[in-house]
Design a protein around this motif. Sequence first.
Motif, PDB file in Angstrom:
ATOM      1  N   ALA A  11      28.337 -19.044  43.076  1.00  0.00           N
ATOM      2  CA  ALA A  11      28.822 -18.593  41.615  1.00  0.00           C
ATOM      3  C   ALA A  11      28.403 -19.549  40.716  1.00  0.00           C
ATOM      4  O   ALA A  11      28.264 -19.010  39.513  1.00  0.00           O
ATOM      5  CB  ALA A  11      30.386 -18.549  41.604  1.00  0.00           C
ATOM      6  N   CYS A  12      27.845 -20.659  41.139  1.00  0.00           N
ATOM      7  CA  CYS A  12      27.174 -21.550  40.194  1.00  0.00           C
ATOM      8  C   CYS A  12      25.724 -21.411  40.000  1.00  0.00           C
ATOM      9  O   CYS A  12      24.962 -21.824  38.953  1.00  0.00           O
ATOM     10  CB  CYS A  12      27.509 -23.010  40.473  1.00  0.00           C
ATOM     11  N   GLY A  13      25.037 -20.396  40.702  1.00  0.00           N
ATOM     12  CA  GLY A  13      23.421 -20.321  41.087  1.00  0.00           C
ATOM     13  C   GLY A  13      23.022 -20.799  42.402  1.00  0.00           C
ATOM     14  O   GLY A  13      23.879 -21.264  43.373  1.00  0.00           O
ATOM     15  N   THR A  14      21.629 -20.913  42.530  1.00  0.00           N
ATOM     16  CA  THR A  14      20.986 -21.311  43.631  1.00  0.00           C
ATOM     17  C   THR A  14      19.984 -22.363  43.333  1.00  0.00           C
ATOM     18  O   THR A  14      19.654 -22.779  42.211  1.00  0.00           O
ATOM     19  CB  THR A  14      20.049 -20.270  44.157  1.00  0.00           C
ATOM     20  N   GLU A  15      20.051 -23.302  44.382  1.00  0.00           N
ATOM     21  CA  GLU A  15      18.880 -24.143  44.319  1.00  0.00           C
ATOM     22  C   GLU A  15      17.500 -23.789  44.343  1.00  0.00           C
ATOM     23  O   GLU A  15      17.152 -22.851  44.795  1.00  0.00           O
ATOM     24  CB  GLU A  15      19.083 -25.403  45.377  1.00  0.00           C
ATOM     25  N   GLY A  16      16.708 -24.527  43.378  1.00  0.00           N
ATOM     26  CA  GLY A  16      15.350 -23.928  43.396  1.00  0.00           C
ATOM     27  C   GLY A  16      14.485 -24.615  42.573  1.00  0.00           C
ATOM     28  O   GLY A  16      14.876 -25.882  42.368  1.00  0.00           O
ATOM     29  N   PRO A  17      13.090 -24.501  42.334  1.00  0.00           N
ATOM     30  CA  PRO A  17      12.215 -25.462  41.845  1.00  0.00           C
ATOM     31  C   PRO A  17      12.755 -25.808  40.287  1.00  0.00           C
ATOM     32  O   PRO A  17      13.432 -24.895  39.581  1.00  0.00           O
ATOM     33  CB  PRO A  17      11.123 -24.772  41.594  1.00  0.00           C
ATOM     34  N   ARG A  18      12.446 -26.935  40.034  1.00  0.00           N
ATOM     35  CA  ARG A  18      12.809 -27.395  38.448  1.00  0.00           C
ATOM     36  C   ARG A  18      11.926 -26.530  37.442  1.00  0.00           C
ATOM     37  O   ARG A  18      10.719 -26.131  37.671  1.00  0.00           O
ATOM     38  CB  ARG A  18      12.557 -28.856  38.163  1.00  0.00           C
ATOM     39  N   ARG A  19      12.657 -25.956  36.595  1.00  0.00           N
ATOM     40  CA  ARG A  19      11.867 -25.050  35.523  1.00  0.00           C
ATOM     41  C   ARG A  19      11.704 -26.009  34.210  1.00  0.00           C
ATOM     42  O   ARG A  19      12.440 -26.887  33.781  1.00  0.00           O
ATOM     43  CB  ARG A  19      12.762 -24.219  35.104  1.00  0.00           C
ATOM     44  N   ARG A  20      10.846 -25.605  33.208  1.00  0.00           N
ATOM     45  CA  ARG A  20      10.823 -26.249  31.960  1.00  0.00           C
ATOM     46  C   ARG A  20      10.546 -25.088  30.942  1.00  0.00           C
ATOM     47  O   ARG A  20       9.965 -23.970  31.122  1.00  0.00           O
ATOM     48  CB  ARG A  20       9.459 -26.988  32.019  1.00  0.00           C
ATOM     49  N   ALA A  21      11.380 -25.400  29.788  1.00  0.00           N
ATOM     50  CA  ALA A  21      11.316 -24.233  28.664  1.00  0.00           C
ATOM     51  C   ALA A  21       9.823 -24.379  28.183  1.00  0.00           C
ATOM     52  O   ALA A  21       9.260 -25.165  27.886  1.00  0.00           O
ATOM     53  CB  ALA A  21      12.245 -24.552  27.522  1.00  0.00           C
ATOM     54  N   VAL A  22       9.340 -23.087  27.958  1.00  0.00           N
ATOM     55  CA  VAL A  22       8.131 -22.662  27.131  1.00  0.00           C
ATOM     56  C   VAL A  22       8.211 -22.113  25.945  1.00  0.00           C
ATOM     57  O   VAL A  22       8.715 -20.808  26.434  1.00  0.00           O
ATOM     58  CB  VAL A  22       6.942 -22.501  28.206  1.00  0.00           C
ATOM     59  N   ILE A  23       7.991 -22.331  24.797  1.00  0.00           N
ATOM     60  CA  ILE A  23       8.172 -21.315  23.587  1.00  0.00           C
ATOM     61  C   ILE A  23       7.088 -20.641  23.364  1.00  0.00           C
ATOM     62  O   ILE A  23       6.061 -21.353  23.063  1.00  0.00           O
ATOM     63  CB  ILE A  23       8.925 -22.420  22.576  1.00  0.00           C
ATOM     64  N   ASP A  24       6.961 -19.399  23.430  1.00  0.00           N
ATOM     65  CA  ASP A  24       6.041 -18.535  22.661  1.00  0.00           C
ATOM     66  C   ASP A  24       5.862 -18.753  21.380  1.00  0.00           C
ATOM     67  O   ASP A  24       6.628 -18.077  20.537  1.00  0.00           O
ATOM     68  CB  ASP A  24       6.140 -17.069  23.368  1.00  0.00           C
ATOM     69  N   GLU A  25       4.703 -19.446  20.897  1.00  0.00           N
ATOM     70  CA  GLU A  25       4.898 -19.927  19.431  1.00  0.00           C
ATOM     71  C   GLU A  25       4.494 -18.719  18.746  1.00  0.00           C
ATOM     72  O   GLU A  25       4.877 -18.648  17.494  1.00  0.00           O
ATOM     73  CB  GLU A  25       3.754 -20.918  19.476  1.00  0.00           C
ATOM     74  N   ALA A  26       3.842 -17.540  19.080  1.00  0.00           N
ATOM     75  CA  ALA A  26       3.736 -16.455  18.366  1.00  0.00           C
ATOM     76  C   ALA A  26       4.928 -15.604  18.292  1.00  0.00           C
ATOM     77  O   ALA A  26       4.892 -14.833  16.964  1.00  0.00           O
ATOM     78  CB  ALA A  26       2.448 -15.642  19.107  1.00  0.00           C
TER      79      ALA A  26
END
Length: 191
Positions: A68-83
């Motif tokens: 219910a809390c989610g699953t373990e997975g690779p760490r992610r990083r936010a990337v903003i589409d500047e356009a």
Amino acid sequence: MLATLAERVDAALPQTQCRRCGYADCRAYAQAITAEAAAINRCPPGGAEGVARLAAITGRAPAPLDPACGTEGPRRRAVIDEAWCIGCALCIKACPVDCIVGAPQRMHTVIDALCTGCELCVPACPVDCIALPAVTGDRSGWQAWSTAQADDARERYRQRQARQLREQEAQDQRLAAQSRLRPADPARHDA
């Protein structure tokens, strides 16, 4: 100085401040675990190793991550589409560790090294310009995040909380000063 149980539990959490556990931050989750009000298997960023660490500290039996809390997975990083970024600053307000920078009505960007991958910026973005690519390959949990990174994220979170408190107190003082300076409304009379 010996750390309290809550401090030891908090130190065993990855400090992503993602709220997936159902608590406002890692410290609140640690306090709930210490009070035996929360299970030790509610932190997907910590993964199975995180559950094992919490089990060792608390003396509780390890359990699989709560789906219910989610699953373990690779760490992610936010990337903003500047356009696509419209400069609304909602992502900045949502980021618990101040890793997004920009100015209102201007493009925003993420300081990669500071992003915890909490994902809180994604639902805050009204134009859906934030992606979360995996940045650790197959590594997940504590294999994708170090104690030093967790300590740094905890400190940035604390600094953000302190800054927000100072800003709120300053705003309250400004409003109080303004209300003292306003002339009394002659149309208002108490009966």
